[in-house]
Design a protein around this motif. Structure first.
Motif, PDB file in Angstrom:
ATOM      1  N   MET A   1     -11.895  -8.282  10.310  1.00 49.98           N
ATOM      2  CA  MET A   1     -10.661  -8.325  11.111  1.00 49.98           C
ATOM      3  C   MET A   1     -10.506  -6.959  11.745  1.00 49.98           C
ATOM      4  O   MET A   1     -10.631  -5.939  11.061  1.00 49.98           O
ATOM      5  CB  MET A   1      -9.454  -8.609  10.225  1.00 49.98           C
ATOM      6  CG  MET A   1      -9.250 -10.052   9.860  1.00 49.98           C
ATOM      7  SD  MET A   1      -8.703 -11.063  11.236  1.00 49.98           S
ATOM      8  CE  MET A   1      -6.945 -10.710  11.265  1.00 49.98           C
TER       9      MET A   1
ATOM     10  N   TYR B   1      -8.361  -0.206  13.603  1.00 51.63           N
ATOM     11  CA  TYR B   1      -8.729  -0.279  12.207  1.00 51.63           C
ATOM     12  C   TYR B   1      -9.527  -1.558  12.022  1.00 51.63           C
ATOM     13  O   TYR B   1      -9.444  -2.487  12.827  1.00 51.63           O
ATOM     14  CB  TYR B   1      -7.484  -0.354  11.306  1.00 51.63           C
ATOM     15  CG  TYR B   1      -6.633   0.881  11.290  1.00 51.63           C
ATOM     16  CD1 TYR B   1      -5.689   1.131  12.290  1.00 51.63           C
ATOM     17  CD2 TYR B   1      -6.737   1.803  10.257  1.00 51.63           C
ATOM     18  CE1 TYR B   1      -4.895   2.272  12.269  1.00 51.63           C
ATOM     19  CE2 TYR B   1      -5.935   2.950  10.216  1.00 51.63           C
ATOM     20  CZ  TYR B   1      -5.037   3.169  11.231  1.00 51.63           C
ATOM     21  OH  TYR B   1      -4.249   4.291  11.195  1.00 51.63           O
TER      22      TYR B   1
ATOM     23  N   TYR C   1       0.825  -1.206   0.000  1.00 51.68           N
ATOM     24  CA  TYR C   1       0.000   0.000   0.000  1.00 51.68           C
ATOM     25  C   TYR C   1       0.860   1.257   0.000  1.00 51.68           C
ATOM     26  O   TYR C   1       1.823   1.363   0.772  1.00 51.68           O
ATOM     27  CB  TYR C   1      -0.874   0.057   1.256  1.00 51.68           C
ATOM     28  CG  TYR C   1      -1.838  -1.083   1.429  1.00 51.68           C
ATOM     29  CD1 TYR C   1      -1.513  -2.167   2.239  1.00 51.68           C
ATOM     30  CD2 TYR C   1      -3.079  -1.069   0.817  1.00 51.68           C
ATOM     31  CE1 TYR C   1      -2.402  -3.210   2.435  1.00 51.68           C
ATOM     32  CE2 TYR C   1      -3.979  -2.112   1.003  1.00 51.68           C
ATOM     33  CZ  TYR C   1      -3.626  -3.176   1.811  1.00 51.68           C
ATOM     34  OH  TYR C   1      -4.519  -4.207   1.991  1.00 51.68           O
TER      35      TYR C   1
ATOM     36  N   GLN D   1     -10.888  -4.435   8.801  1.00 51.42           N
ATOM     37  CA  GLN D   1     -10.805  -4.846   7.401  1.00 51.42           C
ATOM     38  C   GLN D   1     -11.831  -5.942   7.164  1.00 51.42           C
ATOM     39  O   GLN D   1     -11.676  -7.072   7.647  1.00 51.42           O
ATOM     40  CB  GLN D   1      -9.400  -5.341   7.061  1.00 51.42           C
ATOM     41  CG  GLN D   1      -9.194  -5.649   5.585  1.00 51.42           C
ATOM     42  CD  GLN D   1      -7.745  -5.981   5.274  1.00 51.42           C
ATOM     43  OE1 GLN D   1      -7.027  -6.540   6.089  1.00 51.42           O
ATOM     44  NE2 GLN D   1      -7.303  -5.643   4.065  1.00 51.42           N
TER      45      GLN D   1
ATOM     46  N   PHE E   1      -5.930   3.715   3.792  1.00 51.53           N
ATOM     47  CA  PHE E   1      -5.440   2.694   2.880  1.00 51.53           C
ATOM     48  C   PHE E   1      -6.290   2.652   1.622  1.00 51.53           C
ATOM     49  O   PHE E   1      -7.506   2.748   1.679  1.00 51.53           O
ATOM     50  CB  PHE E   1      -5.489   1.313   3.549  1.00 51.53           C
ATOM     51  CG  PHE E   1      -4.468   1.108   4.627  1.00 51.53           C
ATOM     52  CD1 PHE E   1      -4.715   1.535   5.931  1.00 51.53           C
ATOM     53  CD2 PHE E   1      -3.260   0.488   4.356  1.00 51.53           C
ATOM     54  CE1 PHE E   1      -3.768   1.361   6.929  1.00 51.53           C
ATOM     55  CE2 PHE E   1      -2.311   0.298   5.348  1.00 51.53           C
ATOM     56  CZ  PHE E   1      -2.558   0.730   6.633  1.00 51.53           C
ATOM     57  N   GLY E   2      -5.610   2.474   0.501  1.00 55.43           N
ATOM     58  CA  GLY E   2      -6.314   2.206  -0.744  1.00 55.43           C
ATOM     59  C   GLY E   2      -6.414   0.708  -0.942  1.00 55.43           C
ATOM     60  O   GLY E   2      -6.326  -0.065   0.021  1.00 55.43           O
TER      61      GLY E   2
ATOM     62  N   PHE F   1      -7.899  -4.566  13.727  1.00 59.42           N
ATOM     63  CA  PHE F   1      -6.487  -4.406  14.032  1.00 59.42           C
ATOM     64  C   PHE F   1      -6.289  -3.241  14.990  1.00 59.42           C
ATOM     65  O   PHE F   1      -6.848  -2.163  14.796  1.00 59.42           O
ATOM     66  CB  PHE F   1      -5.686  -4.117  12.761  1.00 59.42           C
ATOM     67  CG  PHE F   1      -5.693  -5.222  11.752  1.00 59.42           C
ATOM     68  CD1 PHE F   1      -6.401  -5.099  10.579  1.00 59.42           C
ATOM     69  CD2 PHE F   1      -4.964  -6.385  11.976  1.00 59.42           C
ATOM     70  CE1 PHE F   1      -6.403  -6.111   9.630  1.00 59.42           C
ATOM     71  CE2 PHE F   1      -4.960  -7.405  11.040  1.00 59.42           C
ATOM     72  CZ  PHE F   1      -5.683  -7.270   9.862  1.00 59.42           C
TER      73      PHE F   1
ATOM     74  N   LYS G   1     -10.703  -2.954   1.871  1.00 57.34           N
ATOM     75  CA  LYS G   1      -9.589  -2.138   2.341  1.00 57.34           C
ATOM     76  C   LYS G   1      -9.516  -2.112   3.864  1.00 57.34           C
ATOM     77  O   LYS G   1     -10.523  -2.338   4.549  1.00 57.34           O
ATOM     78  CB  LYS G   1      -9.783  -0.687   1.875  1.00 57.34           C
ATOM     79  CG  LYS G   1      -9.879  -0.508   0.384  1.00 57.34           C
ATOM     80  CD  LYS G   1     -10.184   0.946   0.056  1.00 57.34           C
ATOM     81  CE  LYS G   1     -10.436   1.139  -1.420  1.00 57.34           C
ATOM     82  NZ  LYS G   1     -10.800   2.536  -1.736  1.00 57.34           N
ATOM     83  N   VAL G   2      -8.351  -1.793   4.363  1.00 55.87           N
ATOM     84  CA  VAL G   2      -8.193  -1.512   5.784  1.00 55.87           C
ATOM     85  C   VAL G   2      -8.801  -0.132   6.048  1.00 55.87           C
ATOM     86  O   VAL G   2      -8.462   0.835   5.363  1.00 55.87           O
ATOM     87  CB  VAL G   2      -6.702  -1.513   6.174  1.00 55.87           C
ATOM     88  CG1 VAL G   2      -6.524  -1.144   7.640  1.00 55.87           C
ATOM     89  CG2 VAL G   2      -6.073  -2.869   5.878  1.00 55.87           C
TER      90      VAL G   2
END
Lengths: 111, 114
Positions: free
Chosen positions: B89, B35, A87, B37, A101-102, B91, B42-43
């Motif tokens: 998920m 974060y 990324y 996902q 994030f992409g 994080f 994406k995250v």
């Protein structure tokens, strides 16, 4: 936050150098460029960060041209274990600490 | 090398139940993040936390979510009434002060809401 564009996927072979380019045409003066790596079912891992010219660490090099509208992550002599999603992130560390994030680049390293 | 740890690694819960996801950031770090996902996506940033306060949060982090640092080592994310779409998920990450873009991520907790 500057938008980034990266290839969706790349293939390589063990031992080759891999260069992943990220486009960020709207990068702002205070923005830094950061690259992360993510293996399946794991958290992202910081690889490298830069502002301009070239940065190198034990894992990778980051090349940033003078106009800063793109950047290239270079992985020397990849191995199978470098198969991951990479990324490119661009942002101003002085205004926000969140990472955006992409979709990243899915790198597949073949034997 | 110090690491961020998260427990449990996998949590299965029924819709409407409360869950608490736990994280132990690296000991001298001051900024903490969550974060998530969703599988194949994406995250996404949820929230950042510093000095016992939320610094920033995303639109995802609504009233169903809360974070807490109950003691000097743990950092928790609570989801009050889980929905199917919370399956993801999660994080946790942490940074020492002044190195905000070099965030250290934990291995994640896979939350499955049935």
């Amino acid at each position: 936050l500057a938008k980034t564009t990266q290839p969706i996927s790349m293939d390589s072979y063990e031992g080759q150098e891999v260069n992943i380019t990220c486009s960020h045409n709207n990068i702002a003066t205070n923005d830094y460029i950061t690259w992360y790596q993510q293996f399946p079912s794991q958290g992202p891992r910081f690889i490298i960060q830069g502002y301009k010219t070239k940065v190198t660490n034990e894992v990778a090099s980051l090349f940033i041209p003078a106009d800063r509208k793109s950047s290239t992550l270079s992985l020397p002599r990849v191995s199978l274990s470098d198969t991951a999603v990479y990324y490119c992130l661009v942002g101003d560390m002085n205004s926000s600490y969140k990472l955006i994030f992409g979709s990243g680049t899915r790198l597949l390293v073949r034997p | 090398e110090p690491e961020v740890t998260q427990t449990p690694s996998h949590q299965v819960t029924q819709m409407g139940q409360e869950v608490i996801l736990r994280c132990v950031p690296i000991s001298n770090h001051l900024y903490f993040y969550w974060y998530r996902q969703i599988l194949g996506q994406k995250v996404e940033f949820l929230v950042s936390f510093y000095n016992n306060e939320i610094s920033e949060k995303s639109e995802i982090f609504d009233d169903q979510f809360s974070v807490e640092r109950p003691d000097g080592s743990n950092f928790t994310l609570k989801i009050r009434s889980t929905k199917l779409e919370d399956s993801a998920m999660y994080f946790c990450a942490s940074t020492p002060e002044g190195l905000s873009y070099e965030q250290y991520f934990g291995p994640g907790t896979r939350l499955t809401v049935t």
